[in-house]
Write an enzyme that holds these catalytic residues in place. Structure first.
Site, PDB file in Angstrom:
ATOM      1  N   LEU A  71       0.833  -1.206   0.000  1.00 25.60           N
ATOM      2  CA  LEU A  71       0.000   0.000   0.000  1.00 25.60           C
ATOM      3  C   LEU A  71       0.868   1.257   0.000  1.00 25.60           C
ATOM      4  CD1 LEU A  71      -2.769   1.341   0.088  1.00 25.60           C
ATOM      5  CD2 LEU A  71      -2.684   1.167   2.592  1.00 25.60           C
TER       6      LEU A  71
ATOM      7  N   ALA B  86       2.820  -1.875   9.100  1.00 27.47           N
ATOM      8  CA  ALA B  86       2.176  -2.866   9.972  1.00 27.47           C
ATOM      9  C   ALA B  86       2.999  -4.140   9.997  1.00 27.47           C
ATOM     10  CB  ALA B  86       0.767  -3.196   9.448  1.00 27.47           C
ATOM     11  N   TRP B  87       2.778  -4.931  11.045  1.00 26.91           N
ATOM     12  CA  TRP B  87       3.236  -6.333  11.060  1.00 26.91           C
ATOM     13  C   TRP B  87       2.126  -7.095  10.346  1.00 26.91           C
ATOM     14  CZ3 TRP B  87       7.210  -9.327  13.690  1.00 26.91           C
ATOM     15  CH2 TRP B  87       7.028 -10.695  13.558  1.00 26.91           C
ATOM     16  N   THR B  88       2.391  -7.589   9.126  1.00 28.18           N
ATOM     17  CA  THR B  88       1.332  -8.207   8.324  1.00 28.18           C
ATOM     18  C   THR B  88       1.476  -9.724   8.200  1.00 28.18           C
ATOM     19  OG1 THR B  88       2.587  -7.678   6.337  1.00 28.18           O
ATOM     20  CG2 THR B  88       0.851  -6.136   6.959  1.00 28.18           C
TER      21      THR B  88
ATOM     22  N   TRP C   5      -7.764  -8.521   1.953  1.00 27.72           N
ATOM     23  CA  TRP C   5      -7.364  -9.301   0.769  1.00 27.72           C
ATOM     24  C   TRP C   5      -6.637  -8.410  -0.265  1.00 27.72           C
ATOM     25  CZ3 TRP C   5     -11.242 -13.669  -0.871  1.00 27.72           C
ATOM     26  CH2 TRP C   5     -11.696 -14.342   0.266  1.00 27.72           C
TER      27      TRP C   5
ATOM     28  N   LYS D 285      -4.254  -5.206  15.658  1.00 28.63           N
ATOM     29  CA  LYS D 285      -4.745  -4.155  14.746  1.00 28.63           C
ATOM     30  C   LYS D 285      -5.952  -3.440  15.367  1.00 28.63           C
ATOM     31  CE  LYS D 285      -3.676  -3.319  10.975  1.00 28.63           C
ATOM     32  NZ  LYS D 285      -2.708  -2.316  10.438  1.00 28.63           N
TER      33      LYS D 285
ATOM     34  N   THR E 248      -7.969  -3.597   9.288  1.00 27.24           N
ATOM     35  CA  THR E 248      -8.248  -4.878   8.643  1.00 27.24           C
ATOM     36  C   THR E 248      -9.615  -5.463   8.997  1.00 27.24           C
ATOM     37  OG1 THR E 248      -7.496  -7.198   8.637  1.00 27.24           O
ATOM     38  CG2 THR E 248      -6.991  -5.954  10.588  1.00 27.24           C
ATOM     39  N   ASP E 249     -10.127  -6.298   8.126  1.00 30.53           N
ATOM     40  CA  ASP E 249     -11.334  -7.094   8.401  1.00 30.53           C
ATOM     41  C   ASP E 249     -11.116  -8.070   9.559  1.00 30.53           C
ATOM     42  OD1 ASP E 249      -9.466  -8.205   6.498  1.00 30.53           O
ATOM     43  OD2 ASP E 249     -10.809  -9.902   6.258  1.00 30.53           O
TER      44      ASP E 249
ATOM     45  N   TYR F  84      -2.900 -11.086  15.186  1.00 26.62           N
ATOM     46  CA  TYR F  84      -2.844  -9.988  14.203  1.00 26.62           C
ATOM     47  C   TYR F  84      -4.097  -9.123  14.325  1.00 26.62           C
ATOM     48  CZ  TYR F  84      -3.255  -7.722   9.610  1.00 26.62           C
ATOM     49  OH  TYR F  84      -3.434  -6.803   8.606  1.00 26.62           O
TER      50      TYR F  84
HETATM   51  P1  NDP Z   1       3.133  -4.859   3.659  1.00 24.04           P
HETATM   52  O1  NDP Z   1       3.527  -6.007   4.534  1.00 24.04           O
HETATM   53  O2  NDP Z   1       3.312  -4.953   2.202  1.00 24.04           O
HETATM   54  O3  NDP Z   1       3.878  -3.546   4.163  1.00 24.04           O
HETATM   55  C1  NDP Z   1       3.963  -3.227   5.507  1.00 24.04           C
HETATM   56  C2  NDP Z   1       5.152  -2.320   5.658  1.00 24.04           C
HETATM   57  O4  NDP Z   1       5.269  -1.971   7.044  1.00 24.04           O
HETATM   58  C3  NDP Z   1       6.470  -2.964   5.240  1.00 24.04           C
HETATM   59  O5  NDP Z   1       7.101  -2.158   4.264  1.00 24.04           O
HETATM   60  C4  NDP Z   1       7.276  -3.000   6.529  1.00 24.04           C
HETATM   61  O6  NDP Z   1       8.631  -2.708   6.323  1.00 24.04           O
HETATM   62  C5  NDP Z   1       6.641  -1.872   7.314  1.00 24.04           C
HETATM   63  N1  NDP Z   1       6.925  -1.993   8.740  1.00 24.04           N
HETATM   64  C6  NDP Z   1       6.931  -3.103   9.500  1.00 24.04           C
HETATM   65  N2  NDP Z   1       7.283  -2.779  10.771  1.00 24.04           N
HETATM   66  C7  NDP Z   1       7.504  -1.442  10.785  1.00 24.04           C
HETATM   67  C8  NDP Z   1       7.902  -0.517  11.773  1.00 24.04           C
HETATM   68  N3  NDP Z   1       8.152  -0.916  13.035  1.00 24.04           N
HETATM   69  N4  NDP Z   1       8.033   0.772  11.454  1.00 24.04           N
HETATM   70  C9  NDP Z   1       7.782   1.191  10.180  1.00 24.04           C
HETATM   71  N5  NDP Z   1       7.426   0.377   9.181  1.00 24.04           N
HETATM   72  C10 NDP Z   1       7.275  -0.930   9.491  1.00 24.04           C
HETATM   73  O7  NDP Z   1       1.617  -4.523   4.035  1.00 24.04           O
HETATM   74  P2  NDP Z   1       0.437  -4.035   3.109  1.00 24.04           P
HETATM   75  O8  NDP Z   1       0.885  -2.873   2.293  1.00 24.04           O
HETATM   76  O9  NDP Z   1      -0.162  -5.214   2.461  1.00 24.04           O
HETATM   77  O10 NDP Z   1      -0.595  -3.538   4.221  1.00 24.04           O
HETATM   78  C11 NDP Z   1      -0.918  -2.163   4.398  1.00 24.04           C
HETATM   79  C12 NDP Z   1      -1.943  -2.053   5.506  1.00 24.04           C
HETATM   80  O11 NDP Z   1      -3.112  -2.785   5.148  1.00 24.04           O
HETATM   81  C13 NDP Z   1      -1.506  -2.608   6.861  1.00 24.04           C
HETATM   82  O12 NDP Z   1      -2.037  -1.782   7.868  1.00 24.04           O
HETATM   83  C14 NDP Z   1      -2.191  -3.947   6.936  1.00 24.04           C
HETATM   84  O13 NDP Z   1      -2.423  -4.354   8.286  1.00 24.04           O
HETATM   85  C15 NDP Z   1      -3.474  -3.651   6.209  1.00 24.04           C
HETATM   86  N6  NDP Z   1      -4.100  -4.825   5.625  1.00 24.04           N
HETATM   87  C16 NDP Z   1      -3.421  -5.588   4.714  1.00 24.04           C
HETATM   88  C17 NDP Z   1      -4.016  -6.702   4.153  1.00 24.04           C
HETATM   89  C18 NDP Z   1      -3.313  -7.563   3.162  1.00 24.04           C
HETATM   90  O14 NDP Z   1      -3.963  -8.470   2.616  1.00 24.04           O
HETATM   91  N7  NDP Z   1      -2.032  -7.342   2.879  1.00 24.04           N
HETATM   92  C19 NDP Z   1      -5.398  -7.085   4.506  1.00 24.04           C
HETATM   93  C20 NDP Z   1      -6.004  -6.196   5.486  1.00 24.04           C
HETATM   94  C21 NDP Z   1      -5.371  -5.116   5.987  1.00 24.04           C
HETATM   95  P3  NDP Z   1       9.720  -3.909   6.242  1.00 24.04           P
HETATM   96  O15 NDP Z   1       9.329  -4.700   5.049  1.00 24.04           O
HETATM   97  O16 NDP Z   1      11.005  -3.196   6.124  1.00 24.04           O
HETATM   98  O17 NDP Z   1       9.561  -4.670   7.523  1.00 24.04           O
END
Ligand code: NDP
Length: 291
Positions: free
Chosen positions: A12, A60-62, A151, A129, A101-102, A125
């Site tokens: 994102l 986020a921690w995803t 998703w 969140k 998130t959902d 998770y």
């Molecule tokens: P990604 O895992 O692609 O990206 C998350 C980013 O957060 C990574 O670049 C990571 O960096 C960074 N990050 C992790 N820890 C830290 C920290 N302590 N400080 C700063 N940055 C940090 O996630 P998405 O883009 O897919 O998700 C975006 C949002 O959408 C999140 O809030 C997620 O919870 C939410 N979401 C996502 C879904 C999905 O299907 N992916 C579904 C529902 C909600 P690095 O890689 O360096 O650790």
């Protein structure tokens, strides 16, 4: 108007940077090594320096399964991180958009989840969140948005659409895909547009659901990906969640309602199938490039 994007190298975060560039808006994208949101001092210093009007927390921690055995780290990133940002945003007079998130919901419902339905997460998770949402909404009630998505996929990073496209293009066997979980496949590019439009429209603060319209099971989502990649759809075999056990429990019913958009001038996000059709060429090209 300056924007600060955290988690800028995630799916994102990258889509938001593309979107803000297209709008010609002034922004700084900070990745995890430039801005660790779990560190309050660093967060305050960065916000003091940049003086953003808008902060979008895409960090986020995803790792949903990994969170089950790393609860304190997941809590730090998903709950304390948003709290740090909300405190800094409050001091700076910035508007904060927290992405959620959902998975904050139980996954058992007869109809789409309303924005104000109570949290009942079934995984670490989801609970971390949910705490992040609570911190943001209580610390910054008059200047924050929570945008829940689900998703999510894009040409960047790891996601279901890329995994399926890779299997469609680079293997020949059967692929088992779960067919008893319902949700909304959501294109990160569409979500980025929706978030930017939300902020620019000056819509009422509060909770919004940022998912593409319609609904699908993972099996149906996989079928569309295979079709777009020109692969044999009969290779995808539907299975039940119980046949595919994972450390973290997945919600069976994750469809999110879109009612809050009715109080804004921002149109609903388009149907997931239309978004996927448009996104697939760049997903296929990313899969080819990454090998
Ligand atoms: P990604 O895992 O692609 O990206 C998350 C980013 O957060 C990574 O670049 C990571 O960096 C960074 N990050 C992790 N820890 C830290 C920290 N302590 N400080 C700063 N940055 C940090 O996630 P998405 O883009 O897919 O998700 C975006 C949002 O959408 C999140 O809030 C997620 O919870 C939410 N979401 C996502 C879904 C999905 O299907 N992916 C579904 C529902 C909600 P690095 O890689 O360096 O650790």
């Amino acid at each position: 108007m300056k924007w600060l994007i955290t988690g800028a190298s995630g799916q994102l975060g990258l889509a938001l940077q593309e979107e803000l560039t297209q709008y010609g808006l002034d922004f700084i994208g900070a990745n995890s090594s430039e801005l660790d949101i779990t560190k309050p001092l660093i967060v305050n210093q960065m916000v003091d320096l940049i003086k953003p009007s808008v902060i979008i927390n895409a960090a986020a921690w995803t790792d949903v399964d990994g969170a089950e055995s790393n609860e304190s780290t997941a809590y730090s990133v998903n709950a304390l991180g948003p709290q740090n940002l909300a405190i800094a945003a409050s001091k700076a007079g910035a508007r904060l958009v927290q992405i959620s998130t959902d998975y904050v919901f139980s996954g058992v419902a007869p109809s789409p989840w309303n924005e104000n339905a109570p949290h009942n997460p079934q995984s670490i998770y989801g609970s971390t969140k949910g705490e992040g949402e609570n911190f943001v909404l209580t610390t910054l009630p008059s200047n924050s948005y929570v945008v829940r998505t689900a998703w999510l996929y894009s040409p960047q990073g790891k996601n279901f659409a890329k995994t399926m496209a890779n299997l469609a293009m680079n293997s020949a066997g059967e692929v088992m895909v779960v067919n008893d979980q319902l949700g909304q496949p959501t294109y990160a590019g569409d979500l980025a547009t929706q978030i930017v439009e939300l902020v620019l429209s000056g819509a009422p603060v509060g909770i919004y659901h940022g998912t593409n319209s319609g609904q699908a099971t993972w099996f149906e989502f996989a079928q569309e990906i295979f079709k777009s990649a020109g692969a044999d759809v009969s290779r995808i075999i539907p299975v039940s969640t119980s046949e595919n056990p994972r450390p973290a429990k997945r919600p069976a019913y994750s469809v999110l309602a879109h009612g809050a958009w009715g109080n804004t001038t921002v149109p609903l996000m388009r149907d997931w199938r239309i978004a996927l059709t448009e996104a697939m060429p760049s997903i296929i090209s990313a899969v080819k490039t990454e090998g």
